[in-house]
Design an enzyme around this catalytic site. Structure first.
Site, PDB file in Angstrom:
ATOM      1  N   ASN A 196     -12.197   0.323   4.710  1.00 61.65           N
ATOM      2  CA  ASN A 196     -13.212   0.942   3.858  1.00 61.65           C
ATOM      3  C   ASN A 196     -13.412   0.135   2.591  1.00 61.65           C
ATOM      4  O   ASN A 196     -12.469  -0.498   2.088  1.00 61.65           O
ATOM      5  CB  ASN A 196     -12.794   2.359   3.423  1.00 61.65           C
ATOM      6  CG  ASN A 196     -12.843   3.370   4.543  1.00 61.65           C
ATOM      7  OD1 ASN A 196     -13.589   3.207   5.506  1.00 61.65           O
ATOM      8  ND2 ASN A 196     -12.037   4.410   4.435  1.00 61.65           N
ATOM      9  N   ASP A 199     -13.926   0.976  -1.186  1.00 62.92           N
ATOM     10  CA  ASP A 199     -13.845   2.079  -2.147  1.00 62.92           C
ATOM     11  C   ASP A 199     -14.829   1.814  -3.287  1.00 62.92           C
ATOM     12  O   ASP A 199     -14.755   0.782  -3.956  1.00 62.92           O
ATOM     13  CB  ASP A 199     -12.432   2.199  -2.717  1.00 62.92           C
ATOM     14  CG  ASP A 199     -11.416   2.626  -1.665  1.00 62.92           C
ATOM     15  OD1 ASP A 199     -11.830   3.063  -0.577  1.00 62.92           O
ATOM     16  OD2 ASP A 199     -10.212   2.521  -1.955  1.00 62.92           O
ATOM     17  N   GLY A 201      -5.811   1.566   7.095  1.00 60.79           N
ATOM     18  CA  GLY A 201      -5.444   0.449   7.946  1.00 60.79           C
ATOM     19  C   GLY A 201      -5.399  -0.858   7.173  1.00 60.79           C
ATOM     20  O   GLY A 201      -4.433  -1.628   7.270  1.00 60.79           O
ATOM     21  N   ASN A 205      -5.088  -1.282   3.946  1.00 57.38           N
ATOM     22  CA  ASN A 205      -4.010  -1.242   2.955  1.00 57.38           C
ATOM     23  C   ASN A 205      -2.662  -1.569   3.598  1.00 57.38           C
ATOM     24  O   ASN A 205      -1.861  -2.343   3.058  1.00 57.38           O
ATOM     25  CB  ASN A 205      -3.927   0.140   2.309  1.00 57.38           C
ATOM     26  CG  ASN A 205      -5.141   0.482   1.480  1.00 57.38           C
ATOM     27  OD1 ASN A 205      -5.941  -0.372   1.125  1.00 57.38           O
ATOM     28  ND2 ASN A 205      -5.289   1.765   1.178  1.00 57.38           N
ATOM     29  N   LEU A 250       7.887  11.873  -0.286  1.00 57.14           N
ATOM     30  CA  LEU A 250       7.806  12.992  -1.235  1.00 57.14           C
ATOM     31  C   LEU A 250       7.343  12.550  -2.619  1.00 57.14           C
ATOM     32  O   LEU A 250       7.656  13.193  -3.614  1.00 57.14           O
ATOM     33  CB  LEU A 250       9.178  13.666  -1.349  1.00 57.14           C
ATOM     34  CG  LEU A 250       9.776  14.200  -0.042  1.00 57.14           C
ATOM     35  CD1 LEU A 250      11.227  14.617  -0.253  1.00 57.14           C
ATOM     36  CD2 LEU A 250       8.949  15.374   0.484  1.00 57.14           C
ATOM     37  N   ARG A 253       9.712  12.189  -5.803  1.00 60.10           N
ATOM     38  CA  ARG A 253      11.024  12.700  -5.366  1.00 60.10           C
ATOM     39  C   ARG A 253      11.647  11.851  -4.265  1.00 60.10           C
ATOM     40  O   ARG A 253      12.700  12.194  -3.739  1.00 60.10           O
ATOM     41  CB  ARG A 253      10.885  14.150  -4.907  1.00 60.10           C
ATOM     42  CG  ARG A 253      10.545  15.117  -6.026  1.00 60.10           C
ATOM     43  CD  ARG A 253      10.312  16.524  -5.497  1.00 60.10           C
ATOM     44  NE  ARG A 253       9.121  16.580  -4.649  1.00 60.10           N
ATOM     45  CZ  ARG A 253       8.689  17.681  -4.044  1.00 60.10           C
ATOM     46  NH1 ARG A 253       9.376  18.817  -4.169  1.00 60.10           N
ATOM     47  NH2 ARG A 253       7.597  17.653  -3.299  1.00 60.10           N
ATOM     48  N   ALA A 285      -2.578   4.356  -2.564  1.00 61.49           N
ATOM     49  CA  ALA A 285      -1.990   3.395  -1.607  1.00 61.49           C
ATOM     50  C   ALA A 285      -0.476   3.278  -1.700  1.00 61.49           C
ATOM     51  O   ALA A 285       0.107   2.398  -1.055  1.00 61.49           O
ATOM     52  CB  ALA A 285      -2.617   2.007  -1.750  1.00 61.49           C
ATOM     53  N   ALA A 286       0.193   4.159  -2.431  1.00 71.08           N
ATOM     54  CA  ALA A 286       1.657   4.086  -2.474  1.00 71.08           C
ATOM     55  C   ALA A 286       2.243   4.343  -1.090  1.00 71.08           C
ATOM     56  O   ALA A 286       3.152   3.638  -0.642  1.00 71.08           O
ATOM     57  CB  ALA A 286       2.210   5.090  -3.477  1.00 71.08           C
ATOM     58  N   GLY A 287       1.729   5.353  -0.396  1.00 69.49           N
ATOM     59  CA  GLY A 287       2.208   5.638   0.945  1.00 69.49           C
ATOM     60  C   GLY A 287       1.899   4.516   1.919  1.00 69.49           C
ATOM     61  O   GLY A 287       2.719   4.177   2.783  1.00 69.49           O
ATOM     62  N   ASP A 288       0.725   3.907   1.768  1.00 76.23           N
ATOM     63  CA  ASP A 288       0.373   2.777   2.630  1.00 76.23           C
ATOM     64  C   ASP A 288       1.279   1.580   2.352  1.00 76.23           C
ATOM     65  O   ASP A 288       1.656   0.845   3.266  1.00 76.23           O
ATOM     66  CB  ASP A 288      -1.081   2.378   2.403  1.00 76.23           C
ATOM     67  CG  ASP A 288      -2.050   3.458   2.842  1.00 76.23           C
ATOM     68  OD1 ASP A 288      -1.696   4.262   3.728  1.00 76.23           O
ATOM     69  OD2 ASP A 288      -3.175   3.500   2.296  1.00 76.23           O
ATOM     70  N   GLY A 302      -5.594   0.747  -8.563  1.00 73.87           N
ATOM     71  CA  GLY A 302      -6.291   0.314  -7.368  1.00 73.87           C
ATOM     72  C   GLY A 302      -5.446   0.425  -6.119  1.00 73.87           C
ATOM     73  O   GLY A 302      -4.243   0.671  -6.176  1.00 73.87           O
ATOM     74  N   SER A 329      -2.898  -3.228  -5.994  1.00 68.68           N
ATOM     75  CA  SER A 329      -1.607  -2.763  -6.528  1.00 68.68           C
ATOM     76  C   SER A 329      -0.417  -3.178  -5.670  1.00 68.68           C
ATOM     77  O   SER A 329       0.733  -3.068  -6.106  1.00 68.68           O
ATOM     78  CB  SER A 329      -1.615  -1.234  -6.645  1.00 68.68           C
ATOM     79  OG  SER A 329      -1.527  -0.617  -5.367  1.00 68.68           O
TER      80      SER A 329
END
Length: 315
Positions: free
Chosen positions: A23, A25, A53, A55, A234, A237, A262-265, A300, A304
């Site tokens: 995508n 953004d 994807g 990311n 989490l 956490r 994008a932290a999870g990515d 970003g 990032s």
């Protein structure tokens, strides 16, 4: 430090294939979010490469893996920009289709001064990633060490990719985002590592996740439903990981968060890269967590995501 060193010393980088969304953004900032029917003056605008994807592919590449991206963009300027950005990260884009009669996927984002946002996602070409495309990419999957999927492309294509990965003996990872209902049992049996956040874990397990203790229970429930290993992220956490028969809480790294986009990515891509390079699941979690902790200190999505040498410096 051990995990990062292990990855750096890999003689030949492991191979990760990411099947997922691409995508652009479109991010506008304003003092507040507009009311329905209101025209409001904004303060800034930026176009930033994104899509879960894309990311995760960038994260895996920056964190030490050879990466191939499978997905679709439109035959437009945004599509060209996204593909060129991936190529600049040395990501193989031969599996990214250019769809003549579809626009590249976009996320239209408005952010106010309190960091609250409103987001409209238009999948565009992402909705055209189909089973035929995955079947046609079987040689790419066969050459991989790790296959990574999310849920921003059509479900049947995702399931086909996971099934192919399992059949070919690859490590399969699903980051089930976004998810709106529990997945059928035949999905979970195809997944080596299921990586939801707390909201997604609650949706999939039927158990509210408000604490690490809740996450442990939800992870056990997802194991009984068919997932082999479960990692529930989490946020600040940390995460809870159920690997084989052991469950553990990995506390988060204290940082000053600027933007959690994008932290999870970043975690998923870093975890996949480390696994592809032969790291143990524990060591791969450390790589993913370290990378995600750096990413939230920057603005970003893809801008990032850190490089492997930054983790070595941090360690």
């Amino acid at each position: 430090m051990t995990a990062v060193k292990h990855q750096t010393e890999a003689a030949v980088p492991g191979r990760v294939v990411v099947i997922g969304s691409l995508n652009m953004d479109l991010v506008g900032r304003a003092e507040r979010l507009p009311h329905p029917g209101e025209t409001l003056a904004g303060t800034s605008f930026a176009t930033i490469a994104g899509g879960k994807g894309g990311n995760q592919a960038v994260a895996a590449a920056r964190l030490g893996a050879q990466v191939t991206m499978l997905g679709a963009v439109g035959a437009d300027a945004y599509g060209a920009q996204l593909v060129n950005g991936l190529k600049a990260e040395n990501i193989d884009c031969q599996g990214v289709a250019r769809i003549a009669d579809a626009a590249t996927g976009v996320a239209m984002i408005i952010v106010d001064e309190a960091s609250q946002n409103a987001i409209l996602i238009i999948p565009g070409a992402n909705a055209r990633v189909d089973v035929a495309a995955i079947n046609g990419a079987e040689p790419v999957l066969a050459a991989a060490d790790v296959v990574v999927c999310q849920l921003e492309t059509p479900y049947q294509a995702v399931l086909t990719a996971l099934q192919a990965g399992r059949r070919l003996g690859k490590t399969t990872i699903l980051n089930p985002a976004p998810v709106t209902a529990a997945l059928p049992g035949d999905w979970l049996s195809q997944i080596d590592y299921l990586i939801p956040n707390e909201i997604e874990a609650a949706t999939l397990s039927g158990i509210a996740v408000d604490s690490p203790q809740d996450a442990c229970i939800a992870a056990q429930r997802l194991r009984t439903l068919g997932a082999r290993n479960v990692i529930i992220t989490l946020g600040a956490r940390g995460l809870v990981a159920l690997i084989d028969n052991d469950v553990a809480h990995y506390p988060g790294t204290p940082v000053h968060a600027v933007d959690t986009t994008a932290a999870g990515d970043t975690f998923t891509g870093g975890f996949a890269a480390a696994l592809a390079n032969g790291a143990t699941p524990h060591a791969a979690i450390v790589v993913g967590q370290s990378a995600a902790a750096i990413s939230v200190t920057r603005a970003g999505a893809q801008p990032s995501i850190p490089y492997l040498h930054e983790l070595e410096h941090q360690a």
